[in-house]
Design an enzyme around this catalytic site. Structure first.
Site, PDB file in Angstrom:
ATOM      1  N   ASP A  87       5.123  -5.156   5.929  1.00  0.00           N
ATOM      2  CA  ASP A  87       5.720  -6.454   6.294  1.00  0.00           C
ATOM      3  C   ASP A  87       5.703  -7.462   5.150  1.00  0.00           C
ATOM      4  O   ASP A  87       6.624  -8.268   5.020  1.00  0.00           O
ATOM      5  CB  ASP A  87       5.079  -7.019   7.566  1.00  0.00           C
ATOM      6  CG  ASP A  87       3.575  -7.147   7.459  1.00  0.00           C
ATOM      7  OD1 ASP A  87       2.980  -6.622   6.483  1.00  0.00           O
ATOM      8  OD2 ASP A  87       2.972  -7.772   8.343  1.00  0.00           O
ATOM      9  N   ASP A 130      -0.499   2.260   8.686  1.00  0.00           N
ATOM     10  CA  ASP A 130      -1.056   1.597   9.876  1.00  0.00           C
ATOM     11  C   ASP A 130      -0.124   1.557  11.090  1.00  0.00           C
ATOM     12  O   ASP A 130      -0.559   1.255  12.188  1.00  0.00           O
ATOM     13  CB  ASP A 130      -1.438   0.148   9.547  1.00  0.00           C
ATOM     14  CG  ASP A 130      -2.620   0.067   8.603  1.00  0.00           C
ATOM     15  OD1 ASP A 130      -3.281   1.111   8.410  1.00  0.00           O
ATOM     16  OD2 ASP A 130      -2.877  -1.014   8.062  1.00  0.00           O
ATOM     17  N   GLY A 156       0.836  -1.207   0.000  1.00  0.00           N
ATOM     18  CA  GLY A 156       0.000   0.000   0.000  1.00  0.00           C
ATOM     19  C   GLY A 156       0.867   1.252   0.000  1.00  0.00           C
ATOM     20  O   GLY A 156       1.897   1.291   0.661  1.00  0.00           O
ATOM     21  N   ARG A 202       0.996  -4.913  -6.013  1.00  0.00           N
ATOM     22  CA  ARG A 202       1.082  -6.189  -5.307  1.00  0.00           C
ATOM     23  C   ARG A 202       1.363  -7.216  -6.396  1.00  0.00           C
ATOM     24  O   ARG A 202       0.752  -7.162  -7.462  1.00  0.00           O
ATOM     25  CB  ARG A 202      -0.215  -6.460  -4.550  1.00  0.00           C
ATOM     26  CG  ARG A 202      -0.414  -5.429  -3.419  1.00  0.00           C
ATOM     27  CD  ARG A 202      -1.404  -5.879  -2.372  1.00  0.00           C
ATOM     28  NE  ARG A 202      -1.098  -5.253  -1.093  1.00  0.00           N
ATOM     29  CZ  ARG A 202      -1.642  -4.100  -0.656  1.00  0.00           C
ATOM     30  NH1 ARG A 202      -2.526  -3.471  -1.389  1.00  0.00           N
ATOM     31  NH2 ARG A 202      -1.313  -3.608   0.527  1.00  0.00           N
ATOM     32  N   ASP A 205       1.968  -0.705  11.788  1.00  0.00           N
ATOM     33  CA  ASP A 205       1.868  -2.054  12.357  1.00  0.00           C
ATOM     34  C   ASP A 205       3.155  -2.852  12.167  1.00  0.00           C
ATOM     35  O   ASP A 205       3.117  -4.055  11.912  1.00  0.00           O
ATOM     36  CB  ASP A 205       0.671  -2.791  11.725  1.00  0.00           C
ATOM     37  CG  ASP A 205       0.767  -2.855  10.205  1.00  0.00           C
ATOM     38  OD1 ASP A 205       1.654  -2.196   9.639  1.00  0.00           O
ATOM     39  OD2 ASP A 205      -0.055  -3.560   9.594  1.00  0.00           O
ATOM     40  N   ARG A 251      -6.391  -2.700  10.205  1.00  0.00           N
ATOM     41  CA  ARG A 251      -6.974  -4.049  10.270  1.00  0.00           C
ATOM     42  C   ARG A 251      -6.430  -4.827  11.455  1.00  0.00           C
ATOM     43  O   ARG A 251      -7.143  -5.563  12.106  1.00  0.00           O
ATOM     44  CB  ARG A 251      -6.627  -4.823   8.983  1.00  0.00           C
ATOM     45  CG  ARG A 251      -7.715  -4.773   7.941  1.00  0.00           C
ATOM     46  CD  ARG A 251      -7.251  -5.514   6.731  1.00  0.00           C
ATOM     47  NE  ARG A 251      -5.857  -5.172   6.465  1.00  0.00           N
ATOM     48  CZ  ARG A 251      -5.347  -4.891   5.273  1.00  0.00           C
ATOM     49  NH1 ARG A 251      -6.090  -4.943   4.223  1.00  0.00           N
ATOM     50  NH2 ARG A 251      -4.081  -4.585   5.121  1.00  0.00           N
TER      51      ARG A 251
HETATM   52  P1  ATP Z   1       0.738  -2.966   3.435  1.00  0.00           P
HETATM   53  O1  ATP Z   1       1.142  -2.927   4.891  1.00  0.00           O
HETATM   54  O2  ATP Z   1       0.378  -1.630   2.933  1.00  0.00           O
HETATM   55  O3  ATP Z   1      -0.261  -4.035   3.124  1.00  0.00           O
HETATM   56  P2  ATP Z   1       2.750  -4.779   2.496  1.00  0.00           P
HETATM   57  O4  ATP Z   1       4.156  -4.577   2.083  1.00  0.00           O
HETATM   58  O5  ATP Z   1       2.533  -5.612   3.734  1.00  0.00           O
HETATM   59  O6  ATP Z   1       2.083  -3.339   2.615  1.00  0.00           O
HETATM   60  P3  ATP Z   1       1.662  -6.886   0.789  1.00  0.00           P
HETATM   61  O7  ATP Z   1       0.640  -6.820  -0.261  1.00  0.00           O
HETATM   62  O8  ATP Z   1       1.456  -7.812   1.947  1.00  0.00           O
HETATM   63  O9  ATP Z   1       1.919  -5.382   1.271  1.00  0.00           O
HETATM   64  O10 ATP Z   1       3.065  -7.298   0.113  1.00  0.00           O
HETATM   65  C1  ATP Z   1       3.563  -6.592  -1.002  1.00  0.00           C
HETATM   66  C2  ATP Z   1       4.190  -7.553  -1.986  1.00  0.00           C
HETATM   67  O11 ATP Z   1       5.296  -8.230  -1.375  1.00  0.00           O
HETATM   68  C3  ATP Z   1       3.283  -8.685  -2.459  1.00  0.00           C
HETATM   69  O12 ATP Z   1       2.391  -8.282  -3.481  1.00  0.00           O
HETATM   70  C4  ATP Z   1       4.297  -9.693  -2.967  1.00  0.00           C
HETATM   71  O13 ATP Z   1       4.754  -9.345  -4.250  1.00  0.00           O
HETATM   72  C5  ATP Z   1       5.448  -9.512  -1.968  1.00  0.00           C
HETATM   73  N1  ATP Z   1       5.362 -10.579  -0.947  1.00  0.00           N
HETATM   74  C6  ATP Z   1       4.590 -10.594   0.156  1.00  0.00           C
HETATM   75  N2  ATP Z   1       4.717 -11.768   0.826  1.00  0.00           N
HETATM   76  C7  ATP Z   1       5.578 -12.512   0.081  1.00  0.00           C
HETATM   77  C8  ATP Z   1       6.113 -13.841   0.208  1.00  0.00           C
HETATM   78  N3  ATP Z   1       5.778 -14.637   1.228  1.00  0.00           N
HETATM   79  N4  ATP Z   1       6.964 -14.257  -0.748  1.00  0.00           N
HETATM   80  C9  ATP Z   1       7.317 -13.475  -1.773  1.00  0.00           C
HETATM   81  N5  ATP Z   1       6.841 -12.233  -1.966  1.00  0.00           N
HETATM   82  C10 ATP Z   1       5.994 -11.752  -1.049  1.00  0.00           C
END
Ligand code: ATP
Length: 334
Positions: free
Chosen positions: A113, A138, A21, A82, A140, A182
């Site tokens: 994360d 967030d 995000g 994503r 978090d 969330r």
């Molecule tokens: P937000 O806190 O805003 O949701 P985020 O970084 O946690 O941000 P995610 O959608 O969970 O957002 O992860 C971003 C991208 O990281 C995913 O679309 C994917 O490409 C990659 N990613 C997440 N988890 C994995 C995993 N276990 N293995 C490989 N790539 C991953």
């Protein structure tokens, strides 16, 4: 004055990307990584659309002048995405091959994360150093008191709730205001205190419907004519904000109940000064750590100082809410 210093030659080409995000302050962090790299005579590349762009080879060099006039902009000039393909080994292989084409030998990932999890797997598979900068509204993430965008989002929410309060007072209304969060109630708790909410519902505590109802009844009896209830998306009562409002309206007919879901407006807007400064500090530190040979760490802030947390800890650890704030909120609602 120092303008540039020689590179240690360990790292010569780095890439920066934003993933997950978007959050205000990401642009300021990109700017900082690009200019810090230039300071150390390291070539910097921007990867567009997060890991998906890495797989598709959407990678361009960025110099100090490519990041003019972005420190004050919300969103991310590199775009975010994503990528399900990056969750597969095949996808990550393609991504690594694209980095090799530009001789990129380290990456800075700005995201949450999930983005750190992807970065860590990538580092383990291909041995490429990864440094994370926490960018998510967030807040978090374990290992930092503030993520990029959190301060801006809180200010956006407080401004919106102040406006909602004006109409709540004029009509003697009870407003349920849903904010993002969330898994973590940081935004709801802080903005609830900042905007003078009567009740704050967060994922970390189950207040229960009955206690909420009793509390609102007490507040009405004490002479309050309007009320604001802040609700984090992930509140544990188990009802969505509309169901909560309906329950209270059925059981507290004196109040006219309304719901306001703030939604994506919380992600946008110009970053606050706090987020701009934090982003500038984190970007510089990320480049300096890569230069020193650090890898697999997240840059954070604690007690006003920059900190380093191993990425796996940042991913798995819990970003706890401050119980002192819970106490403050309980007393302030009197
Ligand atoms: P937000 O806190 O805003 O949701 P985020 O970084 O946690 O941000 P995610 O959608 O969970 O957002 O992860 C971003 C991208 O990281 C995913 O679309 C994917 O490409 C990659 N990613 C997440 N988890 C994995 C995993 N276990 N293995 C490989 N790539 C991953």
């Amino acid at each position: 004055m120092e303008t540039t210093v020689s590179s240690d030659a360990l790292i010569t080409n780095i890439a920066v990307l934003t993933s997950g995000g978007d959050a205000p302050g990401m642009n300021a962090a990109i700017r900082s990584v690009v200019r810090s790299a230039a300071f150390y005579k390291i070539k910097c590349f921007g990867v567009f659309r997060g890991y998906q762009g890495m797989i598709e080879g959407s990678i361009k060099p960025l110099g100090p002048r490519s990041v003019n006039s972005i420190i004050n902009k919300g969103g991310t000039i590199l775009k975010s995405a994503r990528s399900d393909e990056f969750r597969t080994k095949e996808g990550r292989k393609k991504a690594f091959a694209n980095l090799q084409k530009s001789n990129i030998d380290a990456i800075v990932v700005i995201g949450g994360d999930g983005s750190f999890t992807g970065g860590l797997i990538f580092q383990q598979e291909f041995g490429i150093p990864v440094i994370g900068i926490p960018g998510t509204i967030d807040n978090d993430i374990f290992g930092t008191s503030h993520t990029l965008g959190y301060d801006t989002a809180m200010n956006t929410v407080v401004e919106a709730v102040d406006k909602i309060r004006d109409t709540a007072i004029s009509h003697n209304r009870l407003f349920f205001v849903e904010v993002m969060g969330r898994d973590a109630g940081h935004i709801a708790l802080n903005t609830g205190i900042g905007a003078g909410a009567e009740e704050i519902l967060i994922p970390e505590a189950n207040m229960g419907l009955d206690r909420l109802l009793q509390s609102l009844k007490r507040s009405k009896k004490s002479g309050k004519l309007s009320s604001i209830v802040m609700v984090a998306e992930g509140d544990k009562i188990g009802k969505n904000v509309f169901e909560l409002a309906e329950y209270i309206e059925d059981n507290l007919p004196d109040y006219e109940v309304r719901v306001s879901v703030l939604g994506h407006m919380q992600r946008g807007g110009a970053p606050t000064c706090f987020d701009r400064v934090l982003a500038s500090r984190m970007g510089l530190r990320a480049v300096e750590e890569l230069r020193k040979g650090t890898s697999g760490y997240m840059i954070g802030i604690g007690n006003g100082k920059m900190t380093l947390t191993p990425l796996d800890k940042a991913i798995k650890g819990e970003s706890k809410i401050d119980n002192e704030l819970v106490r403050v909120s309980e007393i302030m609602r009197l």
